[in-house]
Design an enzyme around this catalytic site. Sequence first.
Site, PDB file in Angstrom:
ATOM      1  CG  ASP A   1      -0.294  -0.429   2.512  1.00 36.30           C
ATOM      2  OD1 ASP A   1       0.948  -0.431   2.571  1.00 36.30           O
ATOM      3  OD2 ASP A   1      -1.007  -0.751   3.471  1.00 36.30           O
TER       4      ASP A   1
ATOM      5  CG  ASN B   1      -8.911  -1.153  12.090  1.00 34.45           C
ATOM      6  OD1 ASN B   1      -7.977  -1.786  11.612  1.00 34.45           O
ATOM      7  ND2 ASN B   1      -9.441  -0.106  11.483  1.00 34.45           N
TER       8      ASN B   1
ATOM      9  CG  HIS C   1      -5.936  -1.978   8.864  1.00 38.16           C
ATOM     10  ND1 HIS C   1      -6.045  -0.769   9.515  1.00 38.16           N
ATOM     11  CD2 HIS C   1      -4.610  -2.166   8.693  1.00 38.16           C
ATOM     12  CE1 HIS C   1      -4.842  -0.266   9.717  1.00 38.16           C
ATOM     13  NE2 HIS C   1      -3.949  -1.096   9.243  1.00 38.16           N
TER      14      HIS C   1
ATOM     15  CD  GLU D   1      -8.783   1.278   7.774  1.00 43.92           C
ATOM     16  OE1 GLU D   1      -8.757   0.349   8.599  1.00 43.92           O
ATOM     17  OE2 GLU D   1      -8.258   2.386   7.983  1.00 43.92           O
TER      18      GLU D   1
END
Length: 248
Positions: free
Chosen positions: A72, A141, A143, A148
């Site tokens: 990314d 979280n 991801h 996400e």
Amino acid sequence: MKNIPIKLIICKDKSEVAKKSADIFADEIRNNPSMVLGLATGSTPIDMYKELIRLHKKEGLDFSKVVSFNLDEYLGLAPDHNQSYRYFMDNTFFNHINIKKSNTYVLNGLSKNPEEECKKFENAIKKSGGIDLQLLGIGANGHIAFNEPGSSLNSRTRIVDLTQKTINDNSRFFEKKSDVPCQALTMGIASILESKKIVLLATGEGKSTAVKKALNGPVTSKVPASYLQNHIDCTFIIDKAAALKLKG
Ligand code: GLP
């Protein structure tokens, strides 16, 4: 769809995580010197990269034919911005080994046509024969890369909005929270799951809930890392702190 459970290696601390994961990468590279690596940023893999650099310098681990794709990049950051993932990879890893820079693919966060940039990236992966070994971290979280919660199983390399949680978590690397980009380019879940082998690293108690949900929870878009339960060759290498919630 699930064939083999996620393999789990619990290490005593983060330096053992670095050593074990670097050994896996080094073995694979020795067996297949022109392999295609999928690489990750974040603080977690830094010690693994250090160990691979050591193996390159001391034991001649050869990256000259290795090709790499990074997961990314922040949208809007130039490759030479000191918080861009290109900058991170060059300074943390690529500049210290003998990989050819032209063989290292990192999405360009400043591309004039980000959609086209994502397509080009997917095509480059295909042209290379696909990713042999993909390294992952995990967000608190759940991801993976910048997929996400809510990301679909079929998602491919694309532009995404970052959640407030991720922006807050990543703000520690920036001078001000307002400097953290709120969008990114990321490989998708489908792109990641096409890798032949996946190794996910997690260290510290802050990751323990995400690790537990990814390993043992239902496969759900709410926890993108849980999609890894659908992969036939995925290993989590984590330290005791990240394993805390797995007990009892
Ligand atoms: C970022 C990256 C992820 C990485 C995550 C965890 O959001 N896009 O690929 O896994 O951070 O980072 P850290 O290892 O610093 O906890």
